[in-house]
Design a protein around this motif. Structure first.
Motif, mmCIF file in Angstrom:
data_model
loop_
_atom_site.group_PDB
_atom_site.id
_atom_site.type_symbol
_atom_site.label_atom_id
_atom_site.label_comp_id
_atom_site.label_asym_id
_atom_site.label_seq_id
_atom_site.Cartn_x
_atom_site.Cartn_y
_atom_site.Cartn_z
ATOM 1 N N PRO A 190 0.821 -1.212 0.000
ATOM 2 C CA PRO A 190 0.000 0.000 0.000
ATOM 3 C C PRO A 190 0.854 1.261 0.000
ATOM 4 N N LEU A 191 0.379 2.259 -0.694
ATOM 5 C CA LEU A 191 1.112 3.517 -0.791
ATOM 6 C C LEU A 191 1.430 4.100 0.581
ATOM 7 N N GLN A 192 0.517 3.957 1.536
ATOM 8 C CA GLN A 192 0.736 4.543 2.850
ATOM 9 C C GLN A 192 1.896 3.901 3.594
ATOM 10 N N GLN A 193 2.408 2.775 3.087
ATOM 11 C CA GLN A 193 3.569 2.127 3.700
ATOM 12 C C GLN A 193 4.881 2.529 3.029
ATOM 13 N N ALA A 194 4.819 3.460 2.100
ATOM 14 C CA ALA A 194 6.029 3.890 1.381
ATOM 15 C C ALA A 194 7.054 4.468 2.348
ATOM 16 N N GLN A 195 8.309 4.043 2.184
ATOM 17 C CA GLN A 195 9.401 4.542 3.018
ATOM 18 C C GLN A 195 10.615 4.947 2.191
ATOM 19 N N GLY A 196 10.654 4.529 0.922
ATOM 20 C CA GLY A 196 11.823 4.774 0.091
ATOM 21 C C GLY A 196 11.549 5.765 -1.024
ATOM 22 N N SER A 197 11.715 5.329 -2.263
ATOM 23 C CA SER A 197 11.635 6.235 -3.406
ATOM 24 C C SER A 197 10.227 6.771 -3.665
ATOM 25 N N CYS A 198 9.182 6.158 -3.077
ATOM 26 C CA CYS A 198 7.801 6.619 -3.280
ATOM 27 C C CYS A 198 7.247 7.406 -2.096
ATOM 28 N N VAL A 199 8.068 7.653 -1.094
ATOM 29 C CA VAL A 199 7.549 8.230 0.145
ATOM 30 C C VAL A 199 6.867 9.573 -0.065
ATOM 31 N N ALA A 200 7.301 10.343 -1.043
ATOM 32 C CA ALA A 200 6.720 11.672 -1.266
ATOM 33 C C ALA A 200 5.272 11.603 -1.713
ATOM 34 N N LEU A 201 4.836 10.457 -2.201
ATOM 35 C CA LEU A 201 3.487 10.345 -2.761
ATOM 36 C C LEU A 201 2.455 9.923 -1.739
ATOM 37 N N ARG A 202 2.865 9.681 -0.503
ATOM 38 C CA ARG A 202 1.917 9.228 0.524
ATOM 39 C C ARG A 202 0.819 10.253 0.779
ATOM 40 N N ARG A 203 1.135 11.519 0.587
ATOM 41 C CA ARG A 203 0.169 12.579 0.872
ATOM 42 C C ARG A 203 -0.546 13.081 -0.376
ATOM 43 N N THR A 204 -0.363 12.409 -1.489
ATOM 44 C CA THR A 204 -1.052 12.800 -2.713
ATOM 45 C C THR A 204 -2.364 12.038 -2.834
ATOM 46 N N ALA A 205 -3.055 12.264 -3.932
ATOM 47 C CA ALA A 205 -4.338 11.602 -4.161
ATOM 48 C C ALA A 205 -4.182 10.206 -4.738
ATOM 49 N N ALA A 206 -2.942 9.703 -4.809
ATOM 50 C CA ALA A 206 -2.729 8.410 -5.457
ATOM 51 C C ALA A 206 -3.487 7.287 -4.760
ATOM 52 N N ALA A 207 -3.518 7.318 -3.431
ATOM 53 C CA ALA A 207 -4.167 6.235 -2.692
ATOM 54 C C ALA A 207 -5.662 6.188 -2.969
ATOM 55 N N GLN A 208 -6.261 7.323 -3.342
ATOM 56 C CA GLN A 208 -7.681 7.357 -3.646
ATOM 57 C C GLN A 208 -7.945 7.236 -5.145
ATOM 58 N N SER A 209 -6.888 7.086 -5.935
ATOM 59 C CA SER A 209 -7.030 7.020 -7.386
ATOM 60 C C SER A 209 -7.029 5.569 -7.856
ATOM 61 N N ASP A 210 -6.674 5.391 -9.106
ATOM 62 C CA ASP A 210 -6.612 4.043 -9.675
ATOM 63 C C ASP A 210 -5.325 3.318 -9.305
ATOM 64 N N THR A 211 -4.462 3.955 -8.552
ATOM 65 C CA THR A 211 -3.165 3.357 -8.223
ATOM 66 C C THR A 211 -2.908 3.430 -6.719
#
Length: 338
Positions: A190-211
């Motif tokens: 899950p995006l909310q578990q990002a700790q590395g190269s994707c960590v900046a996206l945890r606060r974006t709308a990605a988790a509520q989108s198609d990804t």
């Protein structure tokens, strides 16, 4: 008799290794990379490079293989896309790269049964110049062989740089590289578990989108390439985010042709993307950041059917701003499409 016992042949092989890559080949990791201590080397004879050589396992059978090394200055002609692998970053996870770590400005790549280690060492005493090395391992691979490839590539690059008066900041001796790869569904989380190269996206709308899920690598401020993948609920990569720095950014721009250099964006006119640039302290070359709407080459479809330009821009902005902050970059610009 000397040939029969291997004495004479082994002497010739040792001599060929000493001469390989213009005398810069560091042999410490060779036996691990190629499953053997019976090795020989020959030159590649490619005038486009500062040095190029191939080391072969002299033994036959399933463990046989070879290691190819190419070294060049970042100021020289850029290599072909078949060497740098930047020309299909919109196609699934083909452009993924893991940081080498250990303080090295390098990455590990994998495609079609071949592992590559790429390292770019900036010359601290020669502004805007770097020694770039590519090591490709052909043959069966595991953690031991990959670590050997990493050692040979990084240490040869360091030796070649010193030989030509380029003072570099080298990392520590590589240990424990893994053949575990990003591009498999079981690495998704899950995006909310990002700790590395994707960590900046945890606060974006990605988790509520198609990804709502991601595939990521450890964050490393020394790596010349960073990537993050946003996945669908079916664990298919829908968007890919890429950051390129220094020599890697220059090679990426070259692979994209003159259109991107002139400020119009990547040349894939039939692809959906967003891109940005930033000025970073380690190189006069601007860093480049790209988001691609990913194509699934296995099915010929797009896992995210409809590209959202507004989402792409917000995701790229978050990714770029975070990367820039980690590396001390400034003047971040989200660039217009042509």
């Amino acid at each position: 008799m000397l040939y029969g016992t291997g004495t004479f042949g082994s002497g010739r092989d040792a001599s060929s290794l000493d001469r390989a890559c213009d005398g810069s080949l560091v042999q410490g990791g060779l036996s691990a990379a190629l499953h053997s201590s019976h090795l020989s080397a020959d030159g590649e004879g490619d005038s486009d490079y500062l040095a190029a050589c191939r080391v072969r396992n002299a033994e036959s059978g399933p463990q046989s293989g070879s290691l190819e090394l190419k070294l060049r200055w970042s100021t020289s002609k850029a290599p072909s896309s078949t060497l740098t692998w930047y020309n299909e970053d919109y196609d699934g996870v083909r452009e993924q790269a893991a940081p080498l770590g250990h303080g090295w400005s390098g990455v590990v790549r994998y495609e079609g049964g071949t592992y590559q280690v790429m390292v770019a060492l900036d010359c601290v005493n020669q502004k805007n110049k770097a020694l770039v090395a590519y090591g490709d391992l052909l043959g069966t691979s595991n953690g031991t062989t990959l670590t050997g490839l990493g050692r040979v590539t990084t240490e040869t690059a360091e030796k070649a740089a010193a030989k030509h008066g380029c003072q570099v900041k080298a990392g520590k001796q590589l240990t424990g590289l893994s053949t575990a790869r990003l591009g498999t569904p079981d690495t998704a989380k899950p995006l909310q578990q990002a700790q590395g190269s994707c960590v900046a996206l945890r606060r974006t709308a990605a988790a509520q989108s198609d990804t709502p899920e991601i595939m990521e690598y450890p964050a490393d401020p020394d790596a010349p390439q960073t990537n993050c993948y946003l996945l669908t609920k079916a664990k298919k990569p829908g968007y890919g985010l890429y950051a390129y720095y220094g020599a890697a950014a220059k090679d990426f721009l070259t692979s994209e042709g003159d259109q991107l250099k002139e400020g119009y964006g990547p040349t894939h006119s039939d692809r959906d993307y967003a891109w940005a640039t930033a000025t970073c302290p380690r190189s006069a070359q601007q860093a480049v950041f790209v988001l691609y709407h990913l194509h699934d080459r296995d099915t010929g479809t797009y896992p995210v059917p409809e590209y959202s330009a507004s989402f792409a821009r917000s995701a790229l902005q978050a990714f770029t701003d975070h990367e820039a902050k980690q590396r001390g970059c400034s003047d971040v610009r989200i660039m217009p499409r042509a």
